[in-house]
Motif scaffolding. Sequence first.
Motif, PDB file in Angstrom:
ATOM      1  N   VAL A 138      37.306 -94.125  93.306  1.00 19.20           N
ATOM      2  CA  VAL A 138      37.413 -93.927  94.749  1.00 19.20           C
ATOM      3  C   VAL A 138      36.191 -93.215  95.330  1.00 19.20           C
ATOM      4  CG1 VAL A 138      38.733 -92.802  96.583  1.00 19.20           C
ATOM      5  CG2 VAL A 138      39.928 -93.922  94.704  1.00 19.20           C
ATOM      6  N   VAL A 139      35.777 -92.109  94.683  1.00 19.80           N
ATOM      7  CA  VAL A 139      34.695 -91.296  95.262  1.00 19.80           C
ATOM      8  C   VAL A 139      33.432 -91.265  94.415  1.00 19.80           C
ATOM      9  CG1 VAL A 139      36.358 -89.824  96.440  1.00 19.80           C
ATOM     10  CG2 VAL A 139      35.545 -89.152  94.184  1.00 19.80           C
ATOM     11  N   GLU A 140      33.428 -91.911  93.239  1.00 21.04           N
ATOM     12  CA  GLU A 140      32.269 -91.954  92.338  1.00 21.04           C
ATOM     13  C   GLU A 140      31.806 -90.544  91.949  1.00 21.04           C
ATOM     14  OE1 GLU A 140      28.002 -94.290  91.790  1.00 21.04           O
ATOM     15  OE2 GLU A 140      29.232 -94.628  93.573  1.00 21.04           O
ATOM     16  N   LEU A 141      32.455 -90.015  90.924  1.00 21.26           N
ATOM     17  CA  LEU A 141      32.139 -88.680  90.428  1.00 21.26           C
ATOM     18  C   LEU A 141      30.744 -88.647  89.819  1.00 21.26           C
ATOM     19  CD1 LEU A 141      35.508 -87.902  88.587  1.00 21.26           C
ATOM     20  CD2 LEU A 141      34.779 -86.988  90.795  1.00 21.26           C
ATOM     21  N   SER A 142      30.151 -87.464  89.775  1.00 24.71           N
ATOM     22  CA  SER A 142      28.873 -87.304  89.091  1.00 24.71           C
ATOM     23  C   SER A 142      29.126 -87.433  87.585  1.00 24.71           C
ATOM     24  CB  SER A 142      28.278 -85.930  89.397  1.00 24.71           C
ATOM     25  OG  SER A 142      29.034 -84.909  88.769  1.00 24.71           O
ATOM     26  N   PRO A 143      28.117 -87.873  86.815  1.00 26.31           N
ATOM     27  CA  PRO A 143      28.298 -88.047  85.379  1.00 26.31           C
ATOM     28  C   PRO A 143      28.806 -86.783  84.679  1.00 26.31           C
ATOM     29  CG  PRO A 143      26.252 -89.065  86.081  1.00 26.31           C
ATOM     30  CD  PRO A 143      26.780 -88.312  87.253  1.00 26.31           C
ATOM     31  N   VAL A 144      28.325 -85.614  85.088  1.00 27.29           N
ATOM     32  CA  VAL A 144      28.738 -84.363  84.444  1.00 27.29           C
ATOM     33  C   VAL A 144      30.221 -84.086  84.684  1.00 27.29           C
ATOM     34  CG1 VAL A 144      28.409 -81.861  84.387  1.00 27.29           C
ATOM     35  CG2 VAL A 144      26.417 -83.371  84.593  1.00 27.29           C
ATOM     36  N   VAL A 145      30.657 -84.245  85.932  1.00 27.33           N
ATOM     37  CA  VAL A 145      32.069 -84.021  86.264  1.00 27.33           C
ATOM     38  C   VAL A 145      32.953 -85.041  85.554  1.00 27.33           C
ATOM     39  CG1 VAL A 145      33.769 -84.008  88.130  1.00 27.33           C
ATOM     40  CG2 VAL A 145      31.514 -82.975  88.483  1.00 27.33           C
ATOM     41  N   LYS A 146      32.500 -86.278  85.522  1.00 28.92           N
ATOM     42  CA  LYS A 146      33.255 -87.348  84.863  1.00 28.92           C
ATOM     43  C   LYS A 146      33.404 -87.063  83.374  1.00 28.92           C
ATOM     44  CE  LYS A 146      33.030 -92.400  84.387  1.00 28.92           C
ATOM     45  NZ  LYS A 146      32.237 -93.590  84.770  1.00 28.92           N
ATOM     46  N   PHE A 147      32.315 -86.672  82.723  1.00 29.58           N
ATOM     47  CA  PHE A 147      32.372 -86.361  81.293  1.00 29.58           C
ATOM     48  C   PHE A 147      33.241 -85.129  81.059  1.00 29.58           C
ATOM     49  CE2 PHE A 147      30.671 -84.490  77.340  1.00 29.58           C
ATOM     50  CZ  PHE A 147      30.867 -85.575  76.489  1.00 29.58           C
ATOM     51  N   GLY A 148      33.181 -84.163  81.965  1.00 28.76           N
ATOM     52  CA  GLY A 148      34.032 -82.985  81.836  1.00 28.76           C
ATOM     53  C   GLY A 148      35.501 -83.351  81.879  1.00 28.76           C
ATOM     54  N   GLY A 149      35.868 -84.299  82.756  1.00 25.18           N
ATOM     55  CA  GLY A 149      37.246 -84.764  82.819  1.00 25.18           C
ATOM     56  C   GLY A 149      37.666 -85.472  81.547  1.00 25.18           C
ATOM     57  N   GLN A 150      36.746 -86.248  80.965  1.00 26.88           N
ATOM     58  CA  GLN A 150      37.045 -86.935  79.713  1.00 26.88           C
ATOM     59  C   GLN A 150      37.256 -85.933  78.569  1.00 26.88           C
ATOM     60  OE1 GLN A 150      33.531 -89.316  79.504  1.00 26.88           O
ATOM     61  NE2 GLN A 150      34.362 -90.966  80.785  1.00 26.88           N
ATOM     62  N   VAL A 151      36.429 -84.897  78.550  1.00 24.60           N
ATOM     63  CA  VAL A 151      36.578 -83.851  77.525  1.00 24.60           C
ATOM     64  C   VAL A 151      37.911 -83.120  77.701  1.00 24.60           C
ATOM     65  CG1 VAL A 151      35.669 -81.634  76.716  1.00 24.60           C
ATOM     66  CG2 VAL A 151      34.107 -83.539  77.146  1.00 24.60           C
ATOM     67  N   LEU A 152      38.296 -82.874  78.958  1.00 28.80           N
ATOM     68  CA  LEU A 152      39.574 -82.220  79.230  1.00 28.80           C
ATOM     69  C   LEU A 152      40.733 -83.075  78.718  1.00 28.80           C
ATOM     70  CD1 LEU A 152      41.134 -79.908  80.604  1.00 28.80           C
ATOM     71  CD2 LEU A 152      41.084 -81.255  82.723  1.00 28.80           C
ATOM     72  N   ALA A 153      40.684 -84.376  78.972  1.00 31.44           N
ATOM     73  CA  ALA A 153      41.734 -85.280  78.489  1.00 31.44           C
ATOM     74  C   ALA A 153      41.751 -85.327  76.961  1.00 31.44           C
ATOM     75  CB  ALA A 153      41.514 -86.675  79.060  1.00 31.44           C
ATOM     76  N   ALA A 154      40.557 -85.355  76.353  1.00 30.21           N
ATOM     77  CA  ALA A 154      40.481 -85.352  74.892  1.00 30.21           C
ATOM     78  C   ALA A 154      41.043 -84.056  74.318  1.00 30.21           C
ATOM     79  CB  ALA A 154      39.033 -85.543  74.447  1.00 30.21           C
ATOM     80  N   GLY A 155      40.788 -82.941  75.015  1.00 25.95           N
ATOM     81  CA  GLY A 155      41.336 -81.655  74.584  1.00 25.95           C
ATOM     82  C   GLY A 155      42.859 -81.654  74.632  1.00 25.95           C
ATOM     83  N   ALA A 156      43.431 -82.309  75.660  1.00 28.19           N
ATOM     84  CA  ALA A 156      44.889 -82.412  75.750  1.00 28.19           C
ATOM     85  C   ALA A 156      45.439 -83.229  74.587  1.00 28.19           C
ATOM     86  CB  ALA A 156      45.280 -83.050  77.087  1.00 28.19           C
ATOM     87  N   ALA A 157      44.697 -84.266  74.181  1.00 28.05           N
ATOM     88  CA  ALA A 157      45.121 -85.070  73.034  1.00 28.05           C
ATOM     89  C   ALA A 157      45.104 -84.244  71.760  1.00 28.05           C
ATOM     90  CB  ALA A 157      44.218 -86.292  72.888  1.00 28.05           C
ATOM     91  N   PHE A 191      23.481 -92.862  82.950  1.00 24.30           N
ATOM     92  CA  PHE A 191      24.699 -93.443  83.499  1.00 24.30           C
ATOM     93  C   PHE A 191      24.428 -94.427  84.647  1.00 24.30           C
ATOM     94  CE2 PHE A 191      26.498 -89.773  81.356  1.00 24.30           C
ATOM     95  CZ  PHE A 191      27.677 -90.290  80.822  1.00 24.30           C
ATOM     96  N   LYS A 192      23.154 -94.703  84.920  1.00 25.36           N
ATOM     97  CA  LYS A 192      22.820 -95.656  85.988  1.00 25.36           C
ATOM     98  C   LYS A 192      23.093 -97.077  85.504  1.00 25.36           C
ATOM     99  CE  LYS A 192      19.033 -97.182  88.985  1.00 25.36           C
ATOM    100  NZ  LYS A 192      19.830 -97.066  90.212  1.00 25.36           N
ATOM    101  N   ALA A 193      23.936 -97.804  86.232  1.00 22.84           N
ATOM    102  CA  ALA A 193      24.338 -99.147  85.803  1.00 22.84           C
ATOM    103  C   ALA A 193      23.164-100.121  85.824  1.00 22.84           C
ATOM    104  CB  ALA A 193      25.455 -99.665  86.710  1.00 22.84           C
TER     105      ALA A 193
END
Length: 222
Positions: A16-35, A206-208
């Motif tokens: 929806v808002v196109e997160l910055s790569p750092v914020v996006k990776f931080g969210g992925q790490v958070l989800a991985a930590g929950a796993a 992360f540039k497509a």
Amino acid sequence: LLASGLICAVGLVDDVVELSPVVKFGGQVLAAGAAVLGGVRIYWIPLPNAVLALDDASSILITVIFIAVCANAVNFVDGLDGLAAGAGAFFAYSYVLAYEQDLARATTASLLTVATLGICLGFLGHNFQPAHMFMGDAGSMLLGFLMAMSAISFTGQVDPSALSRDHDDVLPALLPVLLPFATMALPLSDLVLAWIRRTARGQHPFKADKHHLHHRLVARGH
């Protein structure tokens, strides 16, 4: 469920808002930590004629990195209609290998892979070229996330002491551990190549671009 919900939330916000790569990776790490908190862990790594047991800190770090990298790898490779949904084939692989190795089939890994297969089959009908619906980052990252967790859970069924028991028969003993990760080799290779290619050109990693492996195959007429 919490970990999968988190990775989907990160993907949806990014769509929806196109997160910055750092914020996006931080969210992925958070989800991985929950796993990891939910018990998904890499406890040991097979080596030639030996098994390397990991301490808690190393186990958590390696698991989080592996899950986050796999989520990014499938996200990177999702560039054509119907492509990422091929991840559903992982269910057939894991079931056949569990049967051949006389491992328990009713496990967390089986549940994750059959759920992933159901997701892919349900979505694939809308995603054949020309696609009527796109999975976006939310879908592709979830697929990579589920594949990583199922691979980790599946290898946990293998007795690590059996891997180094017979030095004359190392390869068959290692196959149940190595093959789940080998199924991720193509998206992981594409991820590494994309990082190298973009960095060498002075671009953001992360540039497509249109130089992924599947783009090159299409350009050649496949």
